[in-house]
Design a protein around this motif. Structure first.
Motif, short mmCIF file in Angstrom:
data_model
loop_
_atom_site.label_atom_id
_atom_site.label_comp_id
_atom_site.label_asym_id
_atom_site.label_seq_id
_atom_site.Cartn_x
_atom_site.Cartn_y
_atom_site.Cartn_z
N SER A 8 0.82 -1.22 0.00
CA SER A 8 0.00 0.00 0.00
C SER A 8 0.85 1.26 0.00
CB SER A 8 -0.94 0.01 1.20
OG SER A 8 -1.92 -0.98 1.04
N ALA A 11 1.94 2.05 -3.46
CA ALA A 11 0.82 2.61 -4.24
C ALA A 11 0.53 4.05 -3.82
CB ALA A 11 -0.42 1.74 -4.06
N GLY A 76 3.54 -4.71 -4.95
CA GLY A 76 3.40 -3.27 -5.02
C GLY A 76 3.71 -2.75 -6.41
N SER A 126 -7.77 6.26 -5.94
CA SER A 126 -6.80 5.19 -5.70
C SER A 126 -6.03 5.44 -4.41
CB SER A 126 -5.83 5.08 -6.87
OG SER A 126 -6.49 4.70 -8.04
N TYR A 127 -5.66 6.69 -4.18
CA TYR A 127 -4.96 7.04 -2.95
C TYR A 127 -5.83 6.73 -1.73
CZ TYR A 127 -1.87 9.77 0.06
OH TYR A 127 -0.99 10.16 1.05
N ASN A 130 -6.08 3.03 -0.99
CA ASN A 130 -4.88 2.50 -0.35
C ASN A 130 -4.76 2.94 1.09
OD1 ASN A 130 -3.18 0.79 -2.20
ND2 ASN A 130 -3.73 2.50 -3.53
#
Length: 149
Positions: A8, A11, A76, A126-127, A130
């Motif tokens: 994570s 990402a 990752g 997406s942030y 994660n």
């Protein structure tokens, strides 16, 4: 134990860079002088981020390692490159502009604010996903510690 955090965090770093590149594109959406090419100024070119898996071996090797249990699935992401969009520049008729050509047209950057906003929303989502995964992994580890009491 900390594998989920590592995946994570890679990402999160990648999505943060993606958001930074989008904000750079937006701030240069009207920059007629981006860089010098063959002695002449070229408008700013839109930049895009490419990502790839942290371990870039082929599918077949992943399959064999996963079946044999020798490798954890998911390693990752990492930033592959930051590339420039090669779509043509926009041309606008502005004969009084200092960067206008002999016909009165000014080349403007190939940045489309709508595309940039979609990219920004995608990177933000997406942030956030994660961050949620990191939170869930942290809570899972805390629950595991509570069981040990």
């Amino acid at each position: 134990m900390f594998h989920g955090f590592n995946v994570s965090s890679s990402a999160l770093t990648a999505q943060r860079l993606r958001m930074d590149v989008v904000s750079g594109n937006m701030s240069n959406a009207d920059s007629t002088r981006g860089r010098m090419v063959d002695g002449e100024w070229e408008p700013y070119r839109r930049k895009m981020v490419t990502m790839q898996p942290n371990n870039s071996s082929g599918f077949k090797s992943h399959l064999h390692k996963a079946v044999s249990g020798n490798e954890e699935i998911g390693q990752g992401v990492k930033i592959g490159r930051i590339i420039e969009d090669q779509t043509p520049f926009r041309q606008v008729y502005q004969p009084g502009h200092p960067d206008a050509n002999e016909d009165g047209y000014v080349e403007l950057p190939n940045v489309d604010p709508l595309k940039e906003m979609v990219d920004l929303m995608s990177a933000t989502r997406s942030y956030e996903a994660n961050v949620t995964a990191v939170d869930a992994h942290k809570n899972l580890l805390l629950k595991a510690l509570e069981i040990g009491r």
